[in-house]
Scaffold this motif. Structure first.
Motif, mmCIF file in Angstrom:
data_model
loop_
_atom_site.group_PDB
_atom_site.id
_atom_site.type_symbol
_atom_site.label_atom_id
_atom_site.label_comp_id
_atom_site.label_asym_id
_atom_site.label_seq_id
_atom_site.Cartn_x
_atom_site.Cartn_y
_atom_site.Cartn_z
ATOM 1 N N PHE A 101 17.201 -79.430 31.965
ATOM 2 C CA PHE A 101 16.040 -79.760 32.779
ATOM 3 C C PHE A 101 16.282 -81.060 33.523
ATOM 4 C CE2 PHE A 101 15.290 -81.951 28.797
ATOM 5 C CZ PHE A 101 14.808 -83.180 29.197
ATOM 6 N N ILE A 102 15.463 -81.265 34.557
ATOM 7 C CA ILE A 102 15.427 -82.528 35.283
ATOM 8 C C ILE A 102 13.970 -82.970 35.341
ATOM 9 C CG2 ILE A 102 17.478 -82.087 36.680
ATOM 10 C CD1 ILE A 102 15.500 -81.451 39.029
ATOM 11 N N THR A 103 13.754 -84.241 35.555
ATOM 12 C CA THR A 103 12.404 -84.778 35.693
ATOM 13 C C THR A 103 12.231 -85.263 37.121
ATOM 14 O OG1 THR A 103 12.447 -85.494 33.389
ATOM 15 C CG2 THR A 103 10.767 -86.483 34.802
ATOM 16 N N VAL A 104 11.127 -84.854 37.749
ATOM 17 C CA VAL A 104 10.808 -85.290 39.108
ATOM 18 C C VAL A 104 9.591 -86.184 39.031
ATOM 19 C CG1 VAL A 104 10.123 -84.567 41.425
ATOM 20 C CG2 VAL A 104 11.813 -83.229 40.147
ATOM 21 N N ARG A 105 9.718 -87.396 39.559
ATOM 22 C CA ARG A 105 8.624 -88.371 39.562
ATOM 23 C C ARG A 105 7.994 -88.377 40.944
ATOM 24 N NH1 ARG A 105 10.089 -93.531 36.228
ATOM 25 N NH2 ARG A 105 7.866 -93.609 36.485
ATOM 26 N N PHE A 106 6.657 -88.421 40.982
ATOM 27 C CA PHE A 106 5.923 -88.344 42.244
ATOM 28 C C PHE A 106 4.529 -88.917 42.052
ATOM 29 C CE2 PHE A 106 4.903 -84.673 39.782
ATOM 30 C CZ PHE A 106 3.592 -84.370 40.069
ATOM 31 N N GLY A 107 3.789 -89.054 43.146
ATOM 32 C CA GLY A 107 2.389 -89.480 43.089
ATOM 33 C C GLY A 107 2.210 -90.846 42.470
ATOM 34 N N ASP A 108 1.128 -90.995 41.731
ATOM 35 C CA ASP A 108 0.797 -92.264 41.086
ATOM 36 C C ASP A 108 1.393 -92.316 39.682
ATOM 37 O OD1 ASP A 108 -0.678 -93.219 43.263
ATOM 38 O OD2 ASP A 108 -2.452 -92.127 42.610
ATOM 39 N N LYS A 160 7.715 -78.443 45.452
ATOM 40 C CA LYS A 160 6.597 -78.625 46.387
ATOM 41 C C LYS A 160 5.309 -78.046 45.813
ATOM 42 C CE LYS A 160 7.365 -77.287 50.605
ATOM 43 N NZ LYS A 160 7.921 -76.766 51.879
ATOM 44 N N ARG A 161 5.396 -76.865 45.216
ATOM 45 C CA ARG A 161 4.207 -76.203 44.679
ATOM 46 C C ARG A 161 3.640 -76.970 43.484
ATOM 47 N NH1 ARG A 161 3.362 -72.968 40.508
ATOM 48 N NH2 ARG A 161 5.581 -72.767 40.071
ATOM 49 N N ARG A 162 4.489 -77.322 42.536
ATOM 50 C CA ARG A 162 4.010 -77.964 41.306
ATOM 51 C C ARG A 162 3.661 -79.438 41.483
ATOM 52 N NH1 ARG A 162 8.108 -76.652 36.854
ATOM 53 N NH2 ARG A 162 6.808 -78.141 35.756
ATOM 54 N N GLY A 198 -4.842 -83.259 46.519
ATOM 55 C CA GLY A 198 -5.715 -83.399 45.357
ATOM 56 C C GLY A 198 -5.265 -84.463 44.380
ATOM 57 N N LYS A 199 -6.050 -84.633 43.327
ATOM 58 C CA LYS A 199 -5.724 -85.596 42.301
ATOM 59 C C LYS A 199 -5.059 -84.846 41.151
ATOM 60 C CE LYS A 199 -7.569 -89.308 39.582
ATOM 61 N NZ LYS A 199 -8.645 -90.209 39.331
ATOM 62 N N THR A 200 -3.823 -85.187 40.851
ATOM 63 C CA THR A 200 -3.079 -84.443 39.849
ATOM 64 C C THR A 200 -2.569 -85.348 38.738
ATOM 65 O OG1 THR A 200 -1.049 -84.745 41.083
ATOM 66 C CG2 THR A 200 -2.301 -82.730 41.523
ATOM 67 N N LYS A 201 -3.149 -86.501 38.576
ATOM 68 C CA LYS A 201 -2.653 -87.492 37.633
ATOM 69 C C LYS A 201 -2.355 -86.870 36.280
ATOM 70 C CE LYS A 201 -2.499 -91.984 36.277
ATOM 71 N NZ LYS A 201 -1.265 -92.574 36.549
ATOM 72 N N GLY A 202 -1.090 -86.830 35.927
ATOM 73 C CA GLY A 202 -0.681 -86.431 34.597
ATOM 74 C C GLY A 202 -0.754 -84.948 34.305
ATOM 75 N N SER A 203 -0.957 -84.078 35.277
ATOM 76 C CA SER A 203 -1.097 -82.677 34.942
ATOM 77 C C SER A 203 0.243 -81.969 35.001
ATOM 78 C CB SER A 203 -2.087 -81.986 35.879
ATOM 79 O OG SER A 203 -1.580 -81.956 37.171
ATOM 80 N N LEU A 204 0.487 -81.155 33.990
ATOM 81 C CA LEU A 204 1.672 -80.324 33.919
ATOM 82 C C LEU A 204 1.228 -78.934 33.509
ATOM 83 C CD1 LEU A 204 4.054 -82.608 31.857
ATOM 84 C CD2 LEU A 204 4.214 -82.133 34.259
ATOM 85 N N MET A 205 1.980 -77.939 33.907
ATOM 86 C CA MET A 205 1.686 -76.575 33.474
ATOM 87 C C MET A 205 2.624 -76.246 32.333
ATOM 88 S SD MET A 205 -0.719 -74.961 34.745
ATOM 89 C CE MET A 205 -1.258 -73.804 35.928
ATOM 90 N N SER A 206 2.074 -75.739 31.247
ATOM 91 C CA SER A 206 2.914 -75.304 30.149
ATOM 92 C C SER A 206 3.423 -73.908 30.446
ATOM 93 C CB SER A 206 2.119 -75.313 28.843
ATOM 94 O OG SER A 206 1.172 -74.261 28.865
ATOM 95 N N SER A 207 4.305 -73.408 29.597
ATOM 96 C CA SER A 207 4.835 -72.065 29.799
ATOM 97 C C SER A 207 3.752 -71.012 29.628
ATOM 98 C CB SER A 207 5.977 -71.808 28.817
ATOM 99 O OG SER A 207 5.513 -71.995 27.493
ATOM 100 N N THR A 208 2.644 -71.356 28.979
ATOM 101 C CA THR A 208 1.540 -70.415 28.815
ATOM 102 C C THR A 208 0.547 -70.489 29.959
ATOM 103 O OG1 THR A 208 0.261 -72.029 27.558
ATOM 104 C CG2 THR A 208 1.687 -70.539 26.295
ATOM 105 N N GLY A 209 0.771 -71.402 30.911
ATOM 106 C CA GLY A 209 -0.120 -71.527 32.052
ATOM 107 C C GLY A 209 -1.264 -72.492 31.824
ATOM 108 N N ARG A 210 -1.311 -73.133 30.648
ATOM 109 C CA ARG A 210 -2.360 -74.115 30.374
ATOM 110 C C ARG A 210 -1.956 -75.457 30.960
ATOM 111 N NH1 ARG A 210 -2.102 -73.957 24.275
ATOM 112 N NH2 ARG A 210 -2.037 -76.134 24.785
#
Length: 167
Positions: free
Chosen positions: A2-9, A29-31, A137-149
């Motif tokens: 895996f790689i980590t992409v840093r963006f936003g705030d 771009k999507r995530r 939008g505001k996405t501070k700290g949001s990640l999608m898990s493999s289950t979509g949560r």
């Protein structure tokens, strides 16, 4: 891998680079909540561009190192006489320093010199607001898990917990 992409705030998201670079860039771009019309690339945390868009059919694993962190960069294509403009899409003064911006500028100048043997001016922008960088939008700290949560960036995914325990 895996790689980590840093963006936003100060946000970050984990990606699997075991795919073609054009697919990886679309997923980034999507995530990372970028607008569809924005062109993006990655740089390491020193400001070295990876030029993923120049190799759309190559696998990203051939260009990127596993477990490395990257900064999301917005690319603005300019005319032949102006050169491209690069803007870090990360608002983090610890990483996006004047040295980072200078290195980003030198990478572009070097590649222009190698291509044309005549340098074109390069404009490097400092971190901007979400509207200016193309983040939605505001996405501070949001990640999608493999289950979509949705998960916060501080929570570990089940795979991350196992990897730590097995060490």
């Amino acid at each position: 891998m895996f790689i980590t992409v840093r963006f936003g705030d100060g946000e970050e998201s984990i990606f699997n680079p075991n795919c073609r670079t054009n697919i990886l860039l679309e997923d980034i771009k999507r995530r990372c909540n970028c607008t569809k019309d924005v062109t993006v690339d990655l740089s390491d945390e020193s400001g070295n561009l990876k030029y993923l868009a120049n190799h759309p059919m190559s696998y990203a694993t051939e260009i990127l190192k596993e477990r490395e962190s990257f900064v999301l960069i917005r690319v603005e294509k300019k005319g032949e006489t102006e050169g491209d403009s690069y803007t870090p899409m990360l608002n983090d003064l610890i990483i996006v320093t004047p040295e980072f911006l200078e290195r980003l500028s030198r990478c572009e100048s070097d590649s222009l010199n190698a291509k044309n043997s005549v340098a074109r001016p390069v404009r490097i922008n400092s971190p901007l607001t979400r509207k200016q960088t193309g983040l939605q939008g505001k996405t501070k700290g949001s990640l999608m898990s493999s289950t979509g949560r949705n998960k916060t960036s501080r929570e570990k995914t089940p795979g991350q917990k196992r990897n730590k325990e097995s060490r």
